[in-house]
Design a protein around this motif. Structure first.
Motif, short mmCIF file in Angstrom:
data_model
loop_
_atom_site.label_atom_id
_atom_site.label_comp_id
_atom_site.label_asym_id
_atom_site.label_seq_id
_atom_site.Cartn_x
_atom_site.Cartn_y
_atom_site.Cartn_z
N VAL A 304 0.88 -1.38 0.14
CA VAL A 304 -0.10 -0.12 -0.01
C VAL A 304 0.84 1.33 -0.04
O VAL A 304 0.70 2.23 -0.78
CB VAL A 304 -0.92 -0.13 1.24
CG1 VAL A 304 -1.58 1.19 1.34
CG2 VAL A 304 -1.89 -1.28 1.09
N GLY A 305 1.94 1.25 0.82
CA GLY A 305 2.69 2.25 1.03
C GLY A 305 3.45 2.53 -0.41
O GLY A 305 3.88 3.94 -1.07
N ALA A 306 3.62 1.60 -1.30
CA ALA A 306 4.23 1.67 -2.56
C ALA A 306 3.55 2.40 -3.42
O ALA A 306 4.16 3.29 -4.07
CB ALA A 306 5.07 0.52 -3.17
N PHE A 307 2.18 1.90 -3.43
CA PHE A 307 1.29 2.59 -4.42
C PHE A 307 0.81 4.02 -3.94
O PHE A 307 0.98 4.95 -4.86
CB PHE A 307 0.21 1.86 -4.19
CG PHE A 307 -1.27 2.43 -4.91
CD1 PHE A 307 -1.23 2.30 -6.42
CD2 PHE A 307 -2.12 3.13 -4.48
CE1 PHE A 307 -2.13 2.78 -7.23
CE2 PHE A 307 -3.22 3.82 -4.94
CZ PHE A 307 -3.35 3.54 -6.33
N LEU A 308 0.94 4.37 -2.81
CA LEU A 308 0.74 5.65 -2.42
C LEU A 308 2.00 6.54 -2.68
O LEU A 308 1.70 7.61 -3.03
CB LEU A 308 0.52 5.73 -0.83
CG LEU A 308 -0.73 5.31 -0.27
CD1 LEU A 308 -0.80 5.18 1.25
CD2 LEU A 308 -1.97 5.97 -0.90
N SER A 309 3.15 5.96 -2.62
CA SER A 309 4.35 6.74 -2.90
C SER A 309 4.44 7.33 -4.25
O SER A 309 5.04 8.08 -4.62
CB SER A 309 5.70 6.17 -2.34
OG SER A 309 5.96 4.89 -3.10
N ILE A 310 4.00 6.30 -5.14
CA ILE A 310 3.80 6.95 -6.49
C ILE A 310 2.75 7.47 -7.17
O ILE A 310 2.83 8.19 -7.88
CB ILE A 310 4.52 5.62 -7.34
CG1 ILE A 310 5.00 5.85 -8.77
CG2 ILE A 310 3.06 4.47 -7.34
CD1 ILE A 310 5.31 4.59 -9.72
N GLY A 311 1.72 7.35 -6.47
CA GLY A 311 0.28 7.61 -7.09
C GLY A 311 -0.29 8.80 -6.32
O GLY A 311 -1.20 9.26 -6.93
N LEU A 312 0.00 8.90 -5.11
CA LEU A 312 -0.85 9.77 -4.48
C LEU A 312 -0.96 11.22 -4.88
O LEU A 312 -2.04 11.98 -5.01
CB LEU A 312 -0.57 9.66 -3.04
CG LEU A 312 -1.57 10.35 -1.88
CD1 LEU A 312 -3.04 10.27 -2.03
CD2 LEU A 312 -1.08 10.45 -0.37
N PRO A 313 0.27 11.76 -4.81
CA PRO A 313 0.44 13.22 -5.24
C PRO A 313 -0.49 13.38 -6.76
O PRO A 313 -1.18 14.74 -6.97
CB PRO A 313 1.81 13.47 -5.49
CG PRO A 313 2.58 12.65 -4.74
CD PRO A 313 1.78 11.35 -4.65
#
Length: 509
Positions: A304-313
């Protein structure tokens, strides 16, 4: 003539039986090398018996030389030695009081040994020399890991000494089938490299392929395994690492028991493991020491952290600029009120904060000790708060950037994290142009690139793709980790026919 026409620098001088001529040769070859010691000794009982010791000051154990070589030579009663036919053989077998000694008639090998920290012994009347293992250069002691910290498990890590690192691995795998092949790379550095593997578990041909790649490398010097990693990668332009590096001996031993190959580079405090898949970078050592449901939950958080780090911004840019209708009205009004008075568009606002946090992260890494941690935490708080108070950015952007940074820290491999730190800017760019469609285009582009990668024949996305050629048990160590007693099969890295790693005493799986 261009020096690159010769793969290696060869000594043009030759051996001389005359000890005086040999000393002149040493003086010529080692001219202006003031740290090299060249000392001649003569036997007190027989003046015809002369030797020269040559070594680099600071790289040898001087007490060992004095007690095991110089003292026995000077104190030996040579009355019986004159009747021996081969005095060099007597010196080799009876006088020198150390086990690690070998003869050599190759002057290149002798000088290479000297530069590597060993001692060369030249004997009057012989066109041979002795190489005495006497390495004693300063090394860092075994300490705790810095970048792969665990709450449970061993606390030792590799250091910059190759032999210490191989010993840490041998300590964990006491099996004669654990093989260590040593190579040298670098025309000038002559860096020692050890290729370590389990003979009965590694895929046939893998070690030979790695050896061939290493032997084809022609470069001045290899100063760290990071340089070797880049030279071994099939697609060096990819932001994703195609070799896994670790500073933990237990993780290395675990990889070897799965049929992988470890490459230890002298002067490097970490080890390369290959082949590798993307899921190897989400695994931490203490996953296998904790309860399986705790490890599964933590590993899920990393994905989940990997997805947020690349996609959240990028997702924030897409929704706020193009698709506010998918958000609740109250949330849209909250976002709008938070941005009142901000002079920059959302994209510029987000990029400014992301770059500021990246600068703070880099500054924290480069600053020594506790000061670096202070810079990262305090700097982030001060920059975020003052930017909001000055009306340059909104509080929502500070939250998004902070959450993105925290999510990236959950990934337990620094080189893998760096790929997400770079690609998030690409996703921000596609979202700023095409909105939510740009988000999916960017994610799809990353997935297509990942599908094109492989590591020595193993698809990078295993077992997410090509699962048909894998055992179903492999997915028991995937996003969710099953209990160890259920993981009776080794992963795809292991050669076929040798994948069973656990049986009961009756021989059943």
């Amino acid at each position: 003539m261009d020096q690159w026409h010769n793969r290696e620098h060869k000594i043009t001088a030759s051996f001389s039986k005359d000890i005086k001529e040999m000393k002149k040769t040493l003086d010529i070859i080692l001219k202006d090398c003031d740290d090299v010691v060249k000392k001649e000794f003569t036997s007190a009982n027989d003046s015809s018996k002369k030797i020269i010791l040559c070594y680099i000051d600071g790289m040898v154990i001087r007490n060992m030389l004095e007690e095991s070589i110089i003292r026995p030579f000077l104190e030996e009663d040579n009355a019986d030695l004159t009747r021996k036919q081969d005095w060099l053989d007597t010196l080799f077998n009876e006088i020198i009081e150390t086990a690690d000694v070998k003869e050599s008639d190759d002057l290149d090998a002798l000088f290479e040994a000297i530069l590597g920290g060993d001692t060369a012994l030249f004997v009057d009347g012989y066109e041979k020399g002795l190489i005495i293992s006497s390495k004693g250069f300063p090394i860092r002691s075994v300490s705790e890991p810095k970048s792969e910290v665990v709450l449970r498990g061993s606390k030792d890590s590799f250091n910059e000494n190759l032999r210490t690192n191989t010993a840490l691995i041998r300590r964990r795998i006491k099996d004669t089938r654990l093989k260590v092949k040593q190579k040298k790379v670098g025309l000038r550095s002559r860096t020692n490299i050890a290729i370590i593997y389990m003979e009965d578990l590694v895929e046939p041909g893998l070690v030979e392929r790695i050896e061939s790649q290493i032997e084809d490398i022609v470069i001045d010097g290899i100063l760290d395994n990071g340089m070797l990693e880049h030279l071994l990668e099939k697609k060096p332009l990819s932001p994703f690492p195609q070799c896994q590096h670790t500073e933990r001996p237990d993780k290395t031993a675990s990889g070897l028991l799965e049929g992988r190959v470890a490459i230890v580079v002298d002067n490097s405090p970490s080890v390369l493991l290959l082949p590798v898949t993307i899921h190897c970078f989400f695994q931490a050592s203490d996953d296998y020491y904790n309860r399986f449901y705790v490890a599964s939950f933590e590993r899920f958080l990393r994905y989940v952290g990997a997805f947020l780090s690349i996609g959240l911004p990028g997702l924030y840019v897409a929704l706020f600029n193009f698709h506010t209708e998918v958000l609740p009205t109250s949330l849209v009004l909250s976002f709008a009120s938070a941005r009142l008075g901000v002079p920059f568009p959302v994209v510029i606002e987000l990029l400014l904060m992301e770059l500021a946090f990246e600068l703070l992260r880099e500054a924290g890494v480069r600053m020594p000790g506790q000061m670096g941690n202070t810079i990262g935490v305090v700097g982030g708080l001060i920059v975020g708060q003052t930017a909001v108070e000055a009306g340059l950015v909104s509080t929502i952007v500070v939250i998004v950037v902070s959450l993105t940074a925290i999510a990236s820290f959950s990934i337990p491999n620094e080189s893998f994290t760096s790929a997400f730190r770079l690609l998030k800017f690409v996703i921000i760019g596609t979202c700023a142009i095409w909105g939510i469609y740009g988000f999916f285009i960017g994610i799809l582009g990353v997935l297509i690139h990942l599908c094109s990668l492989n590591s020595y024949g193993i698809p990078y996305l295993m077992p997410s793709v090509s699962s048909g050629i894998m055992d179903s048990n492999t997915k028991k160590d995937y996003i969710m980790k099953w209990p160890i007693r259920s993981m009776v099969e080794r992963p795809i890295f292991t050669r076929r026919g040798a994948r069973t790693r656990m049986r009961n005493k009756g021989g059943k799986k």
